[in-house]
Design a protein around this motif. Structure first.
Motif, PDB file in Angstrom:
ATOM      1  N   CYS A 243      63.038  56.977  18.715  1.00 15.54           N
ATOM      2  CA  CYS A 243      63.442  55.634  19.733  1.00 15.54           C
ATOM      3  C   CYS A 243      64.898  55.906  20.632  1.00 15.54           C
ATOM      4  CB  CYS A 243      64.032  54.633  18.785  1.00 15.54           C
ATOM      5  SG  CYS A 243      64.622  53.121  19.553  1.00 15.54           S
ATOM      6  N   CYS A 246      65.857  52.010  24.580  1.00 17.07           N
ATOM      7  CA  CYS A 246      65.546  51.447  25.918  1.00 17.07           C
ATOM      8  C   CYS A 246      65.386  49.890  25.957  1.00 17.07           C
ATOM      9  CB  CYS A 246      64.302  52.237  26.589  1.00 17.07           C
ATOM     10  SG  CYS A 246      62.613  51.613  25.733  1.00 17.07           S
ATOM     11  N   MET A 247      65.162  49.327  24.854  1.00 16.53           N
ATOM     12  CA  MET A 247      64.897  47.782  24.493  1.00 16.53           C
ATOM     13  C   MET A 247      63.726  47.237  25.035  1.00 16.53           C
ATOM     14  SD  MET A 247      67.568  47.276  22.686  1.00 16.53           S
ATOM     15  CE  MET A 247      67.841  48.882  22.112  1.00 16.53           C
ATOM     16  N   CYS A 249      60.916  47.212  23.788  1.00 18.50           N
ATOM     17  CA  CYS A 249      59.918  46.507  22.805  1.00 18.50           C
ATOM     18  C   CYS A 249      60.742  45.117  22.695  1.00 18.50           C
ATOM     19  CB  CYS A 249      60.023  47.184  21.363  1.00 18.50           C
ATOM     20  SG  CYS A 249      61.592  47.752  20.753  1.00 18.50           S
ATOM     21  N   CYS A 283      55.898  50.446  23.818  1.00 19.09           N
ATOM     22  CA  CYS A 283      57.058  51.645  23.705  1.00 19.09           C
ATOM     23  C   CYS A 283      56.683  52.882  24.323  1.00 19.09           C
ATOM     24  CB  CYS A 283      57.179  51.844  22.020  1.00 19.09           C
ATOM     25  SG  CYS A 283      58.327  53.214  21.826  1.00 19.09           S
TER      26      CYS A 283
HETATM   27  S1  SF4 Z   1      60.697  50.441  23.023  1.00 19.68           S
HETATM   28 FE1  SF4 Z   1      61.726  50.007  21.672  1.00 19.68          FE
HETATM   29  S2  SF4 Z   1      61.138  51.435  19.907  1.00 19.68           S
HETATM   30 FE2  SF4 Z   1      60.318  52.068  21.831  1.00 19.68          FE
HETATM   31  S3  SF4 Z   1      62.184  53.544  22.517  1.00 19.68           S
HETATM   32 FE3  SF4 Z   1      62.378  51.538  23.425  1.00 19.68          FE
HETATM   33  S4  SF4 Z   1      63.833  50.553  21.911  1.00 19.68           S
HETATM   34 FE4  SF4 Z   1      62.817  52.410  20.697  1.00 19.68          FE
END
Ligand code: SF4
Ligand code: SF4
Length: 297
Positions: A243, A246-247, A249, A283
């Motif tokens: 992870c 990046c936020m 999700c 993700c």
């Molecule tokens: S989408 Fe969520 S789980 Fe995937 S890298 Fe970004 S913060 Fe991490």
């Protein structure tokens, strides 16, 4: 007349399974009815569907309160006091449950006195279709339990699914999965109780606004109390080694279940995560994996 009831969750295929059964019966020369009943029309919400099969014209209408057989496509519904899938089942009835658990275990756990048949059709569906879509599989099982022929089932699958599946290969896989499930169940003699030809009386319910008829829908902040976590087939599991925080999700979760922990990593509220797998899809670095589970919490 045979009265059959299906219980599933929105998106699993209970409604189409009831149609497949009704159409297969029609192809075999019977009169048939099939129709669904939704509460919240939302993926994962409990739904019911009904099929009547008869040698004579069917004059009865409305939901089936006393079924000869019940098909439970999601075993978590057995614990759901609102779905109540075993209610009204006749003494001679047959219950099918989609589960990895044995019939003996289910009979013991839920104090079921009638015949129980189990098969993990989610597992079969994942293997044969690559998705937990159960309509063709449940249709195959239902056709077997009510003693319809394989040819009628094949024609029904072709008719019902070719209207909604455009990809030929996926349609073929559904046909194969349906046949597989049909043969996975031993032929059963379903008994029809005598003297049940009288139609249920029609009940006319007076119109009431949703504010009066469904007050809990309007209760402020009731969504967290619903605990939609028991809707899941898969649960998302995070790998913090990958992870990047990046936020993506967090913002893509349609139920706003994902929060951020003290270290800045996302985590979900499993009481309410309904297992839609959108976070897994979105993700960018594939740090979330979908893990199958039968009991969410
Ligand atoms: S989408 Fe969520 S789980 Fe995937 S890298 Fe970004 S913060 Fe991490
Ligand atoms: S699976 Fe992911 S996106 Fe879907 S409800 Fe759960 S946390 Fe949210």
């Amino acid at each position: 007349m045979l009265r059959l009831r299906f219980h599933g969750r929105g998106g699993q295929g209970a409604k189409i399974a009831s149609r497949i059964l009704g159409t297969a019966a029609f192809f075999e020369g019977y009169y048939a009815q099939d129709f669904p009943l939704y509460g919240a029309e939302r993926r994962g919400a409990p739904i019911s569907a009904f099929t009547r099969i008869s040698k004579e014209p069917i004059l009865e209408r409305g939901i089936i309160a006393e079924p000869d057989s019940v098909f439970v496509l999601d075993e978590t519904l057995l614990d759901d006091p609102h779905a109540h899938p075993l209610s009204g089942l006749k003494e001679h009835g047959i219950v099918f449950v989609n589960t990895a658990r044995s019939a003996v275990e289910l009979k013991d756990t839920y104090k079921i006195s009638v015949q129980v048949i189990t098969l993990d059709i989610t597992k079969i569906s994942l293997k044969m279709l690559g998705k937990p879509i159960l309509s063709a599989l449940a249709g195959g099982i239902a056709a077997r339990i009510v003693n319809l022929g394989e040819d009628s089932l094949k024609k029904s699958i072709e008719k019902e699914l070719s209207e909604i599946i455009t990809e030929k290969e996926f349609l073929l896989k559904n046909k194969e999965a349906s046949q597989y499930c049909f043969h996975a169940i031993k032929p059963i003699e379903i008994k029809i109780a005598k003297g049940i030809h009288k139609a249920n009386p029609v009940i006319t319910v007076p119109f009431e606004t949703a504010l009066i008829s469904s007050p809990t829908i309007y209760t402020t902040g009731n969504t967290p109390l619903r605990k939609t976590g028991n809707w899941r087939v898969f649960k998302p599991v995070w790998n913090y080694d990958i992870c990047t925080k990046c936020m993506v999700c967090v913002v893509r979760c349609p139920d706003a279940c994902i929060s951020v922990n003290e270290d800045g990593y996302p985590y979900t509220d499993y009481d309410n995560c309904k297992g839609c797998m959108i976070c897994v899809e979105e993700c960018p670095v594939k740090a979330i994996e979908g893990m199958r589970e039968a009991h969410a919490w």
